[in-house]
Design an enzyme around this catalytic site. Structure first.
Site: not given
Ligand code: GLA
Length: 697
Positions: A497, A338-339, A448, A519, A450-452, A173, A415
């Site tokens: 993402c 974004d978020d 977008k 990121d 995402d998957m965090n 990461w 997270r």
């Molecule tokens: C991930 C994405 C970032 C952003 C955050 C939001 O880390 O890679 O670009 O969108 O989540 O929580």
């Protein structure tokens, strides 16, 4: 005809390459050739007959079987491992028949010589793209369940040799996609993901050369897997100069119970060969991805603004409109929030799963913001993370059992979030319903996705079959949700993402238009990450933002130039940018628009690698060779520094090209062979835009 059938022998031919296999005297399907296309069918080598060298070395070590199943004395890494209902774990496959469909697809049918099991090896030839697609399906024709413990998509054999070198991508990461090259020696080199997603750490791609290839020269055998879950590449060198690469679903913790009359199909592996070095291997993949994989590979990607690094979770109607105003003035075409926009999402510890606008931040829903953004001439986009749930969410409170978990173990939160079990159809339907509503009620043109986090405690207590099927069912569930939403909302552009580049693969690119590469948005670090990414993926999939990382140290122009090597985005806090920065950005965005088709749709040449050189360069040439954009970067060299000349590539030697800025005119040969002197200071960069001119010098 790209497929030639001779008696018990098959030749697959692309524009410049060929792949051949046949039955040997023992009836084993045996690999014969993978390399440059030959002139006559008789030029291709005949299958090797079985040789048992000693009681310690089975014939599989010497006979390159096309798809070896675990049986007999196959001590090599097999492609298939099965347990039959009676406990027998030995699969003896015999050739049954072959058929060709639609001119370009060959199916080789094999049968177990005792048990009711059929295996089909599928080959699709992409003649113009110089690629072969391979996948495998297996059918239980009996009455009792059979357990699959391993089933790879393909085994790719290399010619006998002892100097092979493997290139692959590795990272983590914030630091994805570093190219690594290492000799392949006796043993097995494994690259894999056990994380339920493709992963930042390795990518399902390999490229093998004979030890001395360069960007322009040397034979390269390469391949990849179109899959976004656990995968494995096992490159084995035996003591008999046999080198083969297995690629497919990871068999770690994997099992699939194949019910009577059911068929299981693996993901596809794509393989190619070129005698022209790393650069050509990338061109082949780039062209294929743009032409055949991406939903809209030939369309130009919009310049976007993304709010994440500016406002983090602190989004709201007024603050986003303020950012959008500046973005629009600078020439940005798509504004992405974004978020932080959804129910009770103030930090990363709550809200995931509840995909409706937060009433405090957006009392009238998203419409007023979207209308304002649209009125400024920009499209509107939104961040979501559908596969996740925070325990502090309405969704989790209603359905705690929807997560991936073992009931007797504490589910590890990363997270503050858990993973929804995408294998479950109720989870899939919930997500389709929620996101469809969002997209239907709002004019959202970009998502977008995402998957965090990565997986832990991979349990599925009420699984319909073996719990270990989760690795595959999850990915099919993800694909189903995404594909359904895509079909319902065909105008939406999708970004893949996973905390940056954690889900970059050919499987996701059937759904996603572009990828958030990392990121890490610091420009000098990004040079290396982007170089790794470019091994496989074309520039129109490479979303790259200019943020405030390095602001005050790395000039804005340098940061822009790095991002202009892909699909340009801006992610800095525009309210903090001074008038000079905004003006400079406006000019650079305008310049990007003039070179965008060359960058996004042209051929990429890696002129000087940033890994090896503090002066690095990449060049893009339009498909008709009428224009080229060259990006040159100097990071840090202590003074007094001597900089090397730069030699361009891909131009028409006879044609005249003019530097759009300086009006310097030279022939393609002049630009390519005489070399361009470089004058740059530390952390300086330059773009040269060349256009073919109608007149002579
Ligand atoms: C991930 C994405 C970032 C952003 C955050 C939001 O880390 O890679 O670009 O969108 O989540 O929580």
């Amino acid at each position: 005809m790209p497929i030639h059938t001779l008696p018990n022998y098959w030749i697959l031919e692309t524009r410049t390459t060929a792949y051949a296999f046949g039955l040997n005297e023992a009836g084993l399907l045996t690999h014969c050739y993978w390399g440059q296309r030959l002139t006559q069918p008789g030029d291709y080598p005949q299958p090797v007959n079985p040789m048992n060298w000693a009681s310690f070395s089975g014939s599989a070590h010497l006979t390159p079987e096309e798809y070896p199943a675990y049986a007999g004395t196959k001590f090599i890494d097999p492609c298939l491992k099965i347990t039959f209902p009676d406990g027998v774990r030995d699969v003896v496959l015999r050739f049954d028949s072959a058929d060709i469909t639609e001119n370009d697809t060959l199916s080789i049918h094999l049968k177990d010589d005792h048990y009711p099991l059929k295996l089909t090896l599928h080959y699709r030839v992409y003649e113009q793209h110089d690629l072969i697609e391979r996948w495998t399906s297996i059918e239980n024709t009996g009455e009792s369940p059979i357990t699959i413990e391993r089933i790879y998509s393909a085994e790719w054999h290399l010619p006998r040799g002892d100097q092979y070198r493997l290139s692959h991508l590795t990272g983590r990461w914030l630091d994805e996609m570093h190219i690594r090259r290492e000799p392949l020696i006796q043993g097995i080199k494994i690259l894999e993901s056990r994380r339920i997603t493709t992963s930042h750490h390795h990518n399902p791609w390999f490229a093998i050369d004979e030890g001395s290839a360069t960007e322009d020269n040397g034979k390269i055998w390469f391949g990849t897997l179109a899959w976004s879950g656990n995968w494995k590449i096992a490159a084995e060198v035996t003591d008999f100069m046999s080198t083969r690469v297995n690629i497919g679903l990871n068999d770690f913790d994997f099992a699939w119970v194949l019910q009577p009359k059911e068929t299981f199909t693996t993901p596809s592996s794509f393989g190619g060969f070129t005698p022209n070095g790393w650069g050509e291997a990338s061109h082949i993949l780039h062209n294929f991805i743009r032409d055949r994989v991406l939903p809209r590979g030939d369309t130009l990607r919009k310049i976007l603004y993304n709010s994440w690094e500016a406002t983090f979770f602190d989004v709201g109607e007024a603050s986003q409109i303020e950012l959008a105003k500046i973005a629009a003035q600078m020439g940005i075409e798509l504004f992405v929030m974004d978020d932080g926009w959804f129910h009770k999402r103030d930090l990363d510890n709550a809200g995931l799963g509840d995909w409706w606008p937060d009433e405090r931040k957006f009392p009238n829903g998203l419409k007023p913001l979207i209308d304002a953004v649209n009125a400024m001439g920009m499209d509107f986009g939104l961040w979501i993370e559908p596969e996740m749930v925070n325990p502090d969410s309405d969704l989790y409170r209603a359905h705690p059992d929807w997560t991936i978990h073992f009931p007797t173990r504490t589910s590890t939160q990363l997270r503050s979030q858990l993973i929804l079990n995408m294998g479950r159809s109720d989870v899939q339907d919930y997500l389709i319903g929620q996101i469809d509503k969002l997209l239907s009620e709002n004019n959202i043109r970009f998502i977008k996705w995402d998957m965090n986090r990565n997986v832990s405690e991979p349990g599925w207590p009420d699984a319909p079959g073996d719990q270990r099927e989760i690795w595959v069912r999850y990915v099919y569930g993800l694909y189903r949700v995404w594909q359904t939403l895509k079909d319902k909302h065909p105008d939406v552009i999708w970004q893949s993402c996973s905390g940056g580049g954690g889900r970059a693969d050919m499987g996701i690119l059937r759904l996603a238009d572009q990828i958030w590469v990392s990121d890490n948005t610091e420009a000098t670090a990004r040079l290396n990450i982007q170089e790794g990414f470019s091994q496989i993926f074309p520039a129109n999939t490479m979303e790259a933002w200019v943020t405030d990382a390095g602001r005050g140290i790395v000039p804005l122009e340098f940061r822009f130039h790095v991002s202009m090597c892909g699909t340009l985005g801006i992610g800095g806090h525009l309210l903090h940018w001074n008038e000079n920065e905004r003006q400079e950005a406006t000019q650079l965005i305008a310049q990007y628009k003039t070179i965008r088709p060359i960058v996004q749709l042209g051929d990429l040449y890696r002129l000087r690698s940033p890994q090896e050189n503090p002066v690095s360069a990449v060049q893009y040439v339009s498909k008709d060779q009428s224009e080229s954009a060259i990006f040159i970067f100097r990071t840090f060299i202590s003074e007094p520094a001597q900089l090397p000349n730069l030699y361009l590539k891909g131009l028409e030697p006879e044609a005249i090209y003019e530097n759009v800025k300086t009006h310097e005119r030279k022939s393609g040969a002049g630009w390519m062979y005489a070399g361009i002197p470089i004058t740059l200071n530390n952390l300086q960069s330059i773009i040269i835009h060349l256009k073919r001119s109608a007149t002579n010098i």
